[in-house]
Design an enzyme around this catalytic site. Structure first.
Site, mmCIF file in Angstrom:
data_model
loop_
_atom_site.group_PDB
_atom_site.id
_atom_site.type_symbol
_atom_site.label_atom_id
_atom_site.label_comp_id
_atom_site.label_asym_id
_atom_site.label_seq_id
_atom_site.Cartn_x
_atom_site.Cartn_y
_atom_site.Cartn_z
ATOM 1 C CB ALA A 139 -0.900 0.002 1.233
ATOM 2 C CD GLU A 169 4.014 6.410 2.629
ATOM 3 O OE1 GLU A 169 3.752 5.261 2.231
ATOM 4 O OE2 GLU A 169 5.168 6.823 2.816
ATOM 5 C CD GLU A 175 0.879 2.172 3.714
ATOM 6 O OE1 GLU A 175 1.468 3.252 3.522
ATOM 7 O OE2 GLU A 175 1.471 1.067 3.641
ATOM 8 C CD GLU A 225 8.158 3.083 4.902
ATOM 9 O OE1 GLU A 225 7.459 2.439 5.716
ATOM 10 O OE2 GLU A 225 7.658 3.785 3.994
HETATM 11 ZN ZN ZN Z 1 5.537 2.575 5.050
#
Ligand code: ZN
Length: 861
Positions: A259, A261, A295, A317
């Site tokens: 996914a 963001e 996200e 991350e």
């Molecule tokens: Zn991420």
């Protein structure tokens, strides 16, 4: 490859961009084959780069129609990677750059930039996809507010920020929050919305929508509920509120990652949105909850504060993975989540760290940044946050995070900024801690013990020695700071020292515990307080003692895990028989009804074949995949017989009455029941699995039962029935492909995979489908490494075929070969030949070139 070897980008060469952007205006005239993108970008000279500079913008595969500066046409000829307008053609001070380009979304199979998926337009810009949309400084430290106009006859037109105006065939969106181009998103398609709303604690009403294709609306409830819980959690735990009027999620079938963001418009792989009891497993539900949260959490850790450059990827991350892990712990069982995370860390990140692809959490150079979206950056990056929190304490962590949001909101930051915030908020010097970011490799921690009896009680001393093996490009590793959480138990099982964090900073360091009545039993590295390999000889009795008495659930599980590993290793190496005391210890644990069923299910899981291969290689033994497989199967069958009565009782007691619920407690009961089934299936000739498959009303049980049947060499009828029932559901058919390959007998795995690759539903250009089949083959350890070499050849053939279509997925999947130097000369020769064949492929992408070259380089090291 084009004609020259691709050149690396280096952290040391970082320079600020010579211009700032005040505003970015984009107009999209969508057309599948000829989309026009009109841009107007207001540039200012950047005081951080004094002097006059050329205007260099990134751009790939763009057809430039026209370019203007302050309204006057400029003649600019793009090269392969962008467009340069010489400094002397630029006005002094601020100016508007305008361009019109044409792109072909229908030809974009790489799924980077603007592309088509199932008739809809969508985008993926991280890391460097925006340069396939228009000419732009496509780097994270150039941030700007965006205004976007979309012209199309598609009914739904979405972009970042808030909707500001729309009419027949057009819509305009405005995103007031400055953002880098990698967070840009656009979606246009025939979609329907599942709607809800969330009111932030300061009273902003946010309209939430999940956009899917008609017919999928009834599979969005869990994702929506997860989103609302994540929004609330981020307010409660981090004090972070959402900052736009709308939050949109779109489910897309063709997607390289999980996914993305994008500000206010998250784009998701449909498998991480769509779920119903009939089509999704408990694991799918848990993953959806965690990725939706991940996200969403990026809105602050990633979007409001982004990365200065891609070397700092772990800044967003590592932190956001840590946040989503904490969220899941709060929603479900904290010990179970911790064990699952460590299992994953060891299986993926330790494996990476021990092989040719090892790199620091903050790498120093790359050829293709897409190759650094790794377990090291994500999972080890999250471990570093956990260690920081342990070192500065919960209060210190909260103060540091508050300062981080206050100081860097709206900025593109670095790891240095991040650590400085902790130093300023807590007064702690983190110079040594920084090595965790700059040095690759998993430290090994040796433990020695000493016991000195005395009149005032005895003194127990633990001495630790740390050593980190060399990794590519890094031979010497100075000692790191390692938080070691320790507890001590009396021989009667009472805890005499509750969990205490020892801070190791030297290469060799001792910690003493005086005044003890008897020699204690240590419980070391509780909660897996640091991502290290603990090297400690401990007796069988001590492990069974900890398995029975440790108050730390992680170490309790770990004791059982290492028991099983030792039993398996001595069976493999010395032809030893299975251990009866091990079986008894396991029986006591799994029948302890005071323990969480999910925890007991994890305790029943044996180390994987890949884990065992790594353990053997670590100990200097060349792993033989067939032998590992046979022995592990043998132990499982032995345990099934030894524990049969208990397993039958568990299987019956853990049945969960309908209706199905994906909550953690019900999922835990199912996990334990299905773990029991996995053993019983070895001795009941598939009777329970067949009956469960026939009666299951949910995918968790249905898929597990089918896996058991395939494991036992049965299930032809069930495989066919499963296909008939689900052939119109892509996500379930992905499972159908994966199960057959993952559970195939080792000597049949390549053949099964080859047969399935001929199936009309093997839409290999779809990343989920490709990964379902090929990923399952790579995960079938004994099948992938079968001595015939058939799987190696088949896998390499498909990587070569996929590379021109989708370099990103090809490059990532080439990591299946990263462990190749573990194996014997014959297998190494076969893998070397396949890797060489891939590397010599004409026009190989730079993504795959970089990965295959790094993997091949292992042999010289
Ligand atoms: Zn991420």
């Amino acid at each position: 490859m084009k004609d020259s070897t691709p050149q690396p980008t280096r952290l040391a060469d970082y320079q600020p961009y010579p211009f700032r952007i005040e505003k970015t205006d984009l107009t999209f005239r969508l057309d599948p084959k000829a989309t026009r993108v009109l841009s107007r970008i207001r540039f200012h000279p950047n005081p951080a780069r004094p002097g006059r500079h050329d205007l260099r913008m990134d751009g790939e595969r763009l057809r430039l129609i026209a370019a203007r500066i302050d309204g006057a046409p400029v003649t600019a000829r793009p090269d392969e990677t962008g467009l340069t307008i010489p400094a002397d053609a630029l006005p002094d001070g601020a100016f508007d750059f305008e361009a019109e380009v044409e792109i072909d979304p229908s030809a974009n199979t790489a799924l980077e930039g603007l592309y088509m998926s199932g008739g809809m337009y969508c985008t993926q810009c991280e890391a460097e996809g925006f340069r396939r949309i228009t000419f732009y400084p496509d780097r994270p430290d150039v941030m700007a507010p965006f205004h976007v106009r979309i012209e199309s006859d598609m009914p739904v037109l979405l972009s970042n920020g808030n909707p500001v105006a729309q009419g027949e065939g057009w819509a305009e969106w405005d995103d007031p929050w400055p953002k880098p181009s990698y967070l840009f998103a656009l979606v246009a398609g025939d979609l329907v919305a599942v709607r809800d709303s969330f009111t932030t604690r300061s009273g902003r009403k946010v309209d939430l929508a999940i956009w899917v294709r008609a017919g999928d609306e009834d599979r969005c409830a869990y994702a929506m509920d997860s989103l609302k819980r994540a929004m609330k959690w981020d307010e409660d735990v981090y004090g972070r509120e959402y900052d736009l009027d709308v939050f949109n999620i779109v489910a897309v079938d063709d997607f390289n990652m999980g996914a993305m963001e994008n500000k206010g418009l998250n784009i998701f792989n449909s498998k991480l949105v769509l779920a119903s009891p009939e089509t999704a497993t408990d694991a799918d539900f848990e993953r959806i909850e965690s990725v939706i949260a991940h996200e969403y959490f990026h809105n602050w850790t990633g979007n409001r504060i982004t990365c200065r450059d891609w070397f700092q990827l772990c800044l967003k991350e590592g932190l956001t993975v840590f946040r989503d892990q904490e969220f899941t712990k709060d929603m479900r069982s904290a010990p179970v989540k911790r064990i699952e995370d460590v299992l994953m860390l060891r299986a993926r990140q330790f494996r990476e760290d021990m092989g040719p692809l090892a790199h620091p959490v903050r790498p120093e150079s790359y050829i293709e940044i897409n190759n650094f979206y790794t377990a090291t950056v994500y999972e080890k990056g999250a471990e570093l946050i956990g260690m920081l929190k342990l070192l500065v304490g919960d209060e210190g962590y909260r103060r540091a995070l508050d300062l981080y949001f206050e100081r860097h909101d709206g900025q593109a930051a670095t790891i240095e900024d991040w650590l400085k915030v902790f130093e300023d908020a807590t007064g702690r010097d983190l110079a040594q801690f920084k090595r965790w970011y700059t040095d690759a490799g998993t430290p090994r921690l040796k433990v020695e013990e000493d016991w000195q009896p005395g009149d005032q009680g005895g003194t127990y001393t633990l001495t630790f020695t740390q050593h980190t093996p060399p990794t590519p490009g890094q031979d010497e590793k100075p000692p790191r700071v390692i938080p070691i959480a320790v507890g001590l138990l009396n021989p009667n099982g009472d805890e005499i020292l509750p969990t205490t964090v020892l801070e190791m900073t030297e290469e060799r360091q001792s910690f003493s515990f005086p005044g003890l009545a008897t020699r204690p039993v240590p419980s070391i590295l509780r909660g897996f307080s640091a991502p290290v390999v603990l090297e400690r000889e401990s007796s069988f009795d001590e492990r069974t003692f900890l398995l029975a008495h440790d108050t730390d659930p992680f170490n309790r599980w770990e004791a059982g895990r290492s028991l099983a590993r030792d039993v398996l290793l001595s069976m493999i190496r010395d032809d030893a028989a299975p251990s009866e005391p091990h079986a008894q210890a396991l029986a006591r644990l799994v029948t302890d009804d005071t323990l969480d069923p999910a925890f007991r299910a994890l305790c029943l899981r044996l180390p994987s074949e890949d884990d065992l291969a790594q353990a053997l290689a670590d100990a200097g033994t060349t792993p033989e995949p067939e032998r590992i497989h046979t022995v592990r199967e043998g132990l499982a069958t032995y345990l099934a017989r030894q524990l049969q009565k208990d397993l039958v009782r568990i299987y019956e007691e853990m049945e969960t009455p309908p209706p199905y619920s994906p909550d953690a407690a019900s999922a835990g009961r199912r996990a334990l029941r299905l773990a029991a089934l996995g053993y019983l299936n070895r001795i009941d000739h598939g009777a329970r699995a067949a009956s469960l498959f026939a009666s299951a009303d949910n995918m968790t049980e249905s898929a597990a039962a089918l896996a058991c049947l395939i494991d036992g060499g049965r299930g032809a009828r069930e495989i066919a029935a499963f296909y008939e029932r689900w052939k119109d559901n892509r996500l379930v058919i992905d499972k159908w492909f994966a199960l057959q390959v993952a559970h195939a007998q080792p000597d049949m795995a390549a053949q099964v995979a080859a047969r399935l690759a001929e199936h009309p539903d093997f839409e290999w250009k779809n990343p989920n489908r490709f990964r379902a089949l090929m990923g399952a083959l790579a995960a079938n350890h004994a099948g992938f490494h079968h001595i015939s070499g058939a799987a190696y050849r088949f896998y390499a053939d498909w990587l070569i075929r996929l590379d021109p279509v989708n370099p990103q997925t090809t490059a990532r999947m080439s990591a299946a070969f990263e462990t190749w130097t573990r194996y014997d000369a014959e297998r190494r020769a076969m893998i070397r030949a396949e890797l060489g064949r891939i590397r010599q492929t004409p026009d190989l992408s730079r993504d795959t070139f970089e990965m295959v070259s790094r993997i091949l380089a292992a042999e010289k090291a």
